[in-house]
Motif scaffolding. Sequence first.
Motif, PDB file in Angstrom:
ATOM      1  N   PRO A 181       0.819  -1.220   0.000  1.00  0.00           N
ATOM      2  CA  PRO A 181       0.000   0.000   0.000  1.00  0.00           C
ATOM      3  C   PRO A 181       0.849   1.264   0.000  1.00  0.00           C
ATOM      4  O   PRO A 181       1.928   1.308   0.589  1.00  0.00           O
ATOM      5  CB  PRO A 181      -0.807  -0.114   1.297  1.00  0.00           C
ATOM      6  N   VAL A 182       0.368   2.239  -0.708  1.00  0.00           N
ATOM      7  CA  VAL A 182       0.987   3.566  -0.705  1.00  0.00           C
ATOM      8  C   VAL A 182      -0.007   4.465   0.012  1.00  0.00           C
ATOM      9  O   VAL A 182      -0.986   4.916  -0.562  1.00  0.00           O
ATOM     10  CB  VAL A 182       1.247   4.068  -2.139  1.00  0.00           C
ATOM     11  N   ASN A 183       0.239   4.681   1.298  1.00  0.00           N
ATOM     12  CA  ASN A 183      -0.678   5.473   2.095  1.00  0.00           C
ATOM     13  C   ASN A 183       0.061   6.641   2.740  1.00  0.00           C
ATOM     14  O   ASN A 183       1.270   6.806   2.578  1.00  0.00           O
ATOM     15  CB  ASN A 183      -1.371   4.606   3.153  1.00  0.00           C
ATOM     16  N   LEU A 184      -0.675   7.445   3.493  1.00  0.00           N
ATOM     17  CA  LEU A 184      -0.106   8.648   4.089  1.00  0.00           C
ATOM     18  C   LEU A 184       0.996   8.316   5.091  1.00  0.00           C
ATOM     19  O   LEU A 184       2.024   8.990   5.141  1.00  0.00           O
ATOM     20  CB  LEU A 184      -1.197   9.479   4.757  1.00  0.00           C
ATOM     21  N   ARG A 185       0.828   7.256   5.881  1.00  0.00           N
ATOM     22  CA  ARG A 185       1.853   6.904   6.861  1.00  0.00           C
ATOM     23  C   ARG A 185       3.166   6.550   6.155  1.00  0.00           C
ATOM     24  O   ARG A 185       4.243   6.984   6.552  1.00  0.00           O
ATOM     25  CB  ARG A 185       1.379   5.745   7.720  1.00  0.00           C
ATOM     26  N   TRP A 186       3.081   5.756   5.104  1.00  0.00           N
ATOM     27  CA  TRP A 186       4.287   5.398   4.354  1.00  0.00           C
ATOM     28  C   TRP A 186       4.927   6.647   3.744  1.00  0.00           C
ATOM     29  O   TRP A 186       6.135   6.829   3.799  1.00  0.00           O
ATOM     30  CB  TRP A 186       3.963   4.387   3.261  1.00  0.00           C
ATOM     31  N   PHE A 187       4.101   7.496   3.155  1.00  0.00           N
ATOM     32  CA  PHE A 187       4.612   8.717   2.542  1.00  0.00           C
ATOM     33  C   PHE A 187       5.336   9.578   3.570  1.00  0.00           C
ATOM     34  O   PHE A 187       6.433  10.061   3.328  1.00  0.00           O
ATOM     35  CB  PHE A 187       3.475   9.513   1.899  1.00  0.00           C
ATOM     36  N   ARG A 188       4.720   9.771   4.740  1.00  0.00           N
ATOM     37  CA  ARG A 188       5.336  10.595   5.777  1.00  0.00           C
ATOM     38  C   ARG A 188       6.653   9.989   6.229  1.00  0.00           C
ATOM     39  O   ARG A 188       7.625  10.697   6.449  1.00  0.00           O
ATOM     40  CB  ARG A 188       4.388  10.751   6.957  1.00  0.00           C
ATOM     41  N   HIS A 189       6.698   8.677   6.373  1.00  0.00           N
ATOM     42  CA  HIS A 189       7.924   8.025   6.827  1.00  0.00           C
ATOM     43  C   HIS A 189       9.007   8.090   5.756  1.00  0.00           C
ATOM     44  O   HIS A 189      10.175   8.337   6.043  1.00  0.00           O
ATOM     45  CB  HIS A 189       7.647   6.573   7.192  1.00  0.00           C
ATOM     46  N   GLU A 190       8.640   7.873   4.528  1.00  0.00           N
ATOM     47  CA  GLU A 190       9.619   7.781   3.446  1.00  0.00           C
ATOM     48  C   GLU A 190      10.113   9.142   2.960  1.00  0.00           C
ATOM     49  O   GLU A 190      11.278   9.293   2.627  1.00  0.00           O
ATOM     50  CB  GLU A 190       9.000   7.021   2.263  1.00  0.00           C
TER      51      GLU A 190
END
Length: 84
Positions: free
Chosen positions: A58-67
């Motif tokens: 999944p490409v979600n907001l949590r992943w985006f913020r972390h990455e």
Amino acid sequence: MLKTYSVSLAVGVLAGVIYAVLDVNSPAPPVIALLGLFGMQIGEHLIPLAKRLIKRQPVNLRWFRHEYIHKIGDTPPPSGDKPS
């Protein structure tokens, strides 16, 4: 963080001095150079995104913020996210 900006500025000034000593113009006007840097950032961030999509993760907001947020803004990820 301030050290990184200072070194970057110093290297830029050094490059400008070298261009002046050699009596040549810089390779690109400032706006074009900034667009080139922006393109480099986009290219750098497309690879992890493509890998994640290929793995069907999944490409979600949590992943985006972390990455990305801590890389783009030069700040650590929010306390709920663990740095990689």
